[in-house]
Write an enzyme that holds these catalytic residues in place. Structure first.
Site, short mmCIF file in Angstrom:
data_model
loop_
_atom_site.label_atom_id
_atom_site.label_comp_id
_atom_site.label_asym_id
_atom_site.label_seq_id
_atom_site.Cartn_x
_atom_site.Cartn_y
_atom_site.Cartn_z
N HIS A 183 -9.52 5.34 -7.96
CA HIS A 183 -9.32 5.35 -6.50
C HIS A 183 -8.08 4.56 -6.12
CE1 HIS A 183 -10.65 5.06 -2.20
NE2 HIS A 183 -9.95 3.94 -2.29
N GLU A 184 -7.94 3.37 -6.70
CA GLU A 184 -6.76 2.55 -6.41
C GLU A 184 -5.49 3.22 -6.92
OE1 GLU A 184 -6.93 -0.01 -4.43
OE2 GLU A 184 -9.09 0.30 -4.33
N HIS A 187 -3.89 5.69 -4.53
CA HIS A 187 -2.94 5.17 -3.54
C HIS A 187 -1.52 5.22 -4.09
CE1 HIS A 187 -5.77 3.88 -0.52
NE2 HIS A 187 -6.43 3.11 -1.36
N GLU A 232 -8.18 6.72 2.31
CA GLU A 232 -9.32 6.45 1.44
C GLU A 232 -10.01 7.74 1.00
OE1 GLU A 232 -10.32 3.42 0.23
OE2 GLU A 232 -8.41 2.78 1.08
#
Length: 354
Positions: A183-184, A187, A232
């Site tokens: 998930h990070e 970004h 997100e």
């Protein structure tokens, strides 16, 4: 894994829940949307036969483009931010070398830098996730904190870094923890860059700095948080591609909503999804819609139930896309459709649509 042995181009595929990988030994590429690629391999025993294998056990999403996973709301709100005159320049100025140095020294001084020789298991999870998303792995820090959290900072074009709190490591399984790392990485894949750092500094409390905080709070905070909530959703998709199982990602969201290590084995993903559907139904009325917006307006992240519902729906669309793709391959193998028609169908059918 079964292959159809015909004189027409022949493909062999094995489905996974959300993604599959072509063999690295291929020559010509047959490409379909979302960056997934099938390689035409060397000719088989029969003249004209080509075999393409897609396996779920060793996944690498080759040439994955950010727009393949970017959520429509992320795309829309990014355009809005970019349209604000001078905002990008202001952001870069406010998050200049001094801020970068402060954040860097803060993490070096109060966290543990993960490496091959320091917490190697966590390091390997990051390296593997970055490889799947075709990214250079950022620095990873583990920080002591009772608040389960992870965040990414990327300033002034320097090497970004990810920070994970110890309580999050204790709360999640290894697969779930890798989903968080993915998930990070999402970004970084989507170049959220300066806006992400801007938003993270806000949520970490830097808006209390005189002058800087007042300007951001009055002019940018609401729009920035609206963008961050959309971003997100994009990064949850990156987590899904690495985890290859929507239940892993949804389990992370469920645990962040109300999980604890001592009761983790009693949590039920399906029940949480049903809860998410109930929330969606309850908030579909005009009054519910108003309450839902008021509830989320000042949040940096969407509500966990909303994120769970989003990722469940997107994973279902991915599975359907793969099913349609396989049907087209089978039609090509059986001679029921021509290569020309196949290419047209493939062009029309978007694999990783919003």
């Amino acid at each position: 894994m079964a292959a159809v042995s015909l004189s027409s181009p022949n493909f062999s595929v094995k489905l996974s829940p959300v993604s599959f990988r072509s063999s690295a030994a291929g020559r010509r590429l047959i490409t379909f949307s979302a960056g997934f690629k099938l390689n035409q391999l060397k000719r088989g025993r029969r003249s004209g036969d080509f075999i393409c294998r897609a396996t779920a056990s060793s996944v690498a999403i080759r040439d994955l483009d950010a727009d393949d996973i970017r959520h429509p709301l992320d795309r829309q709100n990014t355009l809005i931010l970019k349209a604000i005159p001078g905002l990008t320049e202001i952001g870069k100025a406010l998050l200049g070398s001094v801020t970068e140095q402060v954040m860097l020294l803060e993490n070096i001084g109060t966290s543990v830098l993960v490496s091959e020789n320091q917490l190697p298991e966590l390091h390997e999870l990051m390296i593997e996730a970055a490889s799947m998303l075709n990214l250079e792995a950022p620095d990873l820090y583990l920080r002591q904190s009772p608040v389960p959290n992870a965040y990414t900072l990327a300033i002034s074009g320097k090497k970004p870094f990810v920070v994970v709190h110890t309580s999050l490591v204790e709360l999640l399984s290894r697969k779930e923890l890798q989903a968080v790392l993915a998930h990070e990485l999402g970004h970084l894949k989507c170049d959220h860059g300066v806006w992400l750092t801007f938003a993270n500094i806000l949520t970490l409390g830097a808006y209390s700095v005189p002058g800087l905080g007042g300007f951001i709070a009055q002019q940018l905070e609401e729009q920035l948080f609206r963008w961050l909530r959309a971003a997100e959703l994009t990064c949850d998709r990156a987590a899904l591609l690495v985890a290859r199982d929507p239940k892993v990602v949804i389990s992370v969201l469920m645990k962040l909503a109300g999980g604890c290590p001592s009761m983790a084995d009693q949590l039920n993903v399906d029940a949480f999804l049903e809860q998410a559907r109930s929330y969606e139904k309850a908030s579909s009325s005009p009054v519910g819609w108003y309450i839902r917006n008021a509830q989320t307006r000042q949040l940096s992240h969407p509500l966990p139930v909303l994120r769970a519902r989003e990722i469940d729906e997107w994973s279902r669309r991915l599975a359907e896309d793969i099913r349609v793709f396989v049907q087209m391959i089978e039609g090509l193998n059986q001679g029921s459709i021509s290569m020309n028609l196949y290419c047209k169908l493939l062009k029309c059918h978007r694999g990783l649509t919003p």
